[in-house]
Write an enzyme that holds these catalytic residues in place. Structure first.
Site, PDB file in Angstrom:
ATOM      1  CE1 TYR A 184      -6.113   3.098  11.301  1.00 50.69           C
ATOM      2  CE2 TYR A 184      -5.629   3.199   8.954  1.00 50.69           C
ATOM      3  CZ  TYR A 184      -5.350   2.709  10.220  1.00 50.69           C
ATOM      4  OH  TYR A 184      -4.308   1.833  10.386  1.00 50.69           O
ATOM      5  N   PRO A 227      -4.258  -0.766  18.885  1.00 52.93           N
ATOM      6  CG  PRO A 227      -6.051  -2.130  18.269  1.00 52.93           C
ATOM      7  CD  PRO A 227      -5.441  -1.447  19.455  1.00 52.93           C
ATOM      8  CG  HIS A 253      -2.051  -0.957   1.132  1.00 53.60           C
ATOM      9  ND1 HIS A 253      -3.064  -1.007   2.058  1.00 53.60           N
ATOM     10  CD2 HIS A 253      -2.340  -1.917   0.215  1.00 53.60           C
ATOM     11  CE1 HIS A 253      -3.936  -1.946   1.720  1.00 53.60           C
ATOM     12  NE2 HIS A 253      -3.507  -2.513   0.611  1.00 53.60           N
TER      13      HIS A 253
END
Length: 385
Positions: free
Chosen positions: A195, A287, A72
């Site tokens: 996100y 995380p 990515h």
């Protein structure tokens, strides 16, 4: 029984350390309380910094990573019904790779066994002696003592290694939310991680392969997993990822689900006598920043270098500096993970004023090249040296 380095834990940290030492002619024994099948199937992280992929490739265990890993070059921050891409490679010259920790463990186990490595599954460590270095463990109903020169505690947050460090100082923070994570047999709805910050809570769209998606929802720490049907999970994910341009989330069979608490934790020092802590035995990160596995790899890379110097020249200079060197990186990763977590999650105790500050901060990050560069360089990983 005797070896040069006794390694507790056959996660990625312990296995990689054993592999790195083997390449330098240093003997080790890896002791793991679980069986091989359990170790190779437990679901953990999946985003690798370039430092991590470089170490795996450079040491000959990156073949399957190169074939199956998803490289990515950016990520998306999504809020207010719109997505905003952070071009990581353009800003830093670095990449990140999606490749599950379970696959790394399989690769390392296969390589260690092929190289004749001593990896002992179902070997429960009972006691650790950092001064006259030895490890007492039980296997097949019998107790054994493994004497060694050094011990590497790579046995995670709940292992026996950290309690063997006297007067250890700990620093921690508990977060007022957790993650409900799922694996689904459905092609990802995105080419790069998303996100999402939403008033209903955070959501993350990750990937495992071109055919498997990994997704997360912010939930309460005491959430009842049984209250989340497949339909409810997909409805909530769709609501939090929704955009004004009609973006659609693909749905499919959910094959795994679990709730993970969110915490930050650091233990200092990471060394006592001949015992060295690495990975989750020494530190935990939420995380959000995808730092846990990468920090573990950094720790054992530093430790392998220090042990190599010790056996090559007799010098303990690098061993003496292990804890301080690792902790500098750990605290930077702790701050970044804390920052990403508080930036994107909905705090149930936040005031309207704090919610507006959070939104303002998000808008600044996606509109400022300097702010995006800071995010990108921390996310892709700072240099090991």
């Amino acid at each position: 029984m005797r070896t040069q380095v006794a390694i507790i834990g056959a996660g990625p940290a312990g296995l990689l350390l054993s592999h790195l030492l083997h390449r330098q002619g240093i003997d080790s024994v890896v002791l793991e309380s679980r069986d091989r099948a359990y170790v190779e199937r437990r679901q953990r992280a999946g985003m690798l910094e370039q430092n991590t992929t470089d170490v795996l490739r450079d040491t000959g265990v990156g073949g399957r990573l190169d074939r199956e890993g998803l490289v990515h070059h950016g990520l998306e921050l999504r809020f207010g019904g719109a997505g905003h891409r952070v071009p990581i490679t353009d800003l830093t010259g670095r990449t990140v790779t999606i490749y599950a920790q379970t696959e790394i463990v399989k690769d390392l186990v296969e390589r260690r066994l092929a190289d004749g490595g001593d990896v002992r599954f179902e070997a429960e460590v009972l006691a650790v002696d950092p001064a006259a270095p030895s490890v007492t463990f039980r296997q097949d109903g019998a107790e054994h003592v493994l004497e060694c020169d050094y011990i590497a505690g790579c046995d995670g947050f709940h292992g026996v290694s950290r309690p063997a460090v006297p007067d250890v100082r700990t620093f921690s923070r508990e977060y007022p939310f957790a993650w409900l994570g799922i694996l689904a047999d459905v092609p990802p709805s995105t080419d790069e991680l998303i996100y999402a910050s939403h008033e209903r809570g955070f959501a993350l769209h990750s990937l495992r392969s071109p055919k498997v998606s990994r997704l997360y929802l912010q939930v309460a720490p005491d959430e009842d997993l049984g209250a989340w049907s497949d339909a409810r999970i997909w409805d909530e994910l769709a609501a939090r990822f929704a955009t004004d341009d009609g973006w659609e989330l693909r749905e499919g069979p959910i094959t795994d689900r679990a709730i993970t608490p969110m915490r930050s934790f650091v233990a200092e020092p990471m060394r006592h006598d001949r015992l060295f802590l690495a990975g989750d035995a020494a530190h935990i990160v939420p995380p959000t920043g995808a730092k846990g596995l990468n920090l573990a790899v950094a720790d054992v890379t530093v430790l392998a270098e220090a042990l190599t110097e010790r056996y090559a020249s007799g010098s303990e200079t690098l061993l003496d500096g292990y804890s301080e060197r690792c902790l500098r990186r750990v605290w930077r990763a702790e701050h970044f993970s804390y920052w990403m977590t508080t930036l994107l999650h909905t705090d149930p105790g936040a005031t309207p004023f704090e919610h507006r500050l959070q939104r303002s901060h998000l808008e600044y990050v996606v509109s400022s090249q300097a702010a995006m560069t800071s995010l990108a360089e921390n996310y892709a990983g700072l240099p090991l040296k």
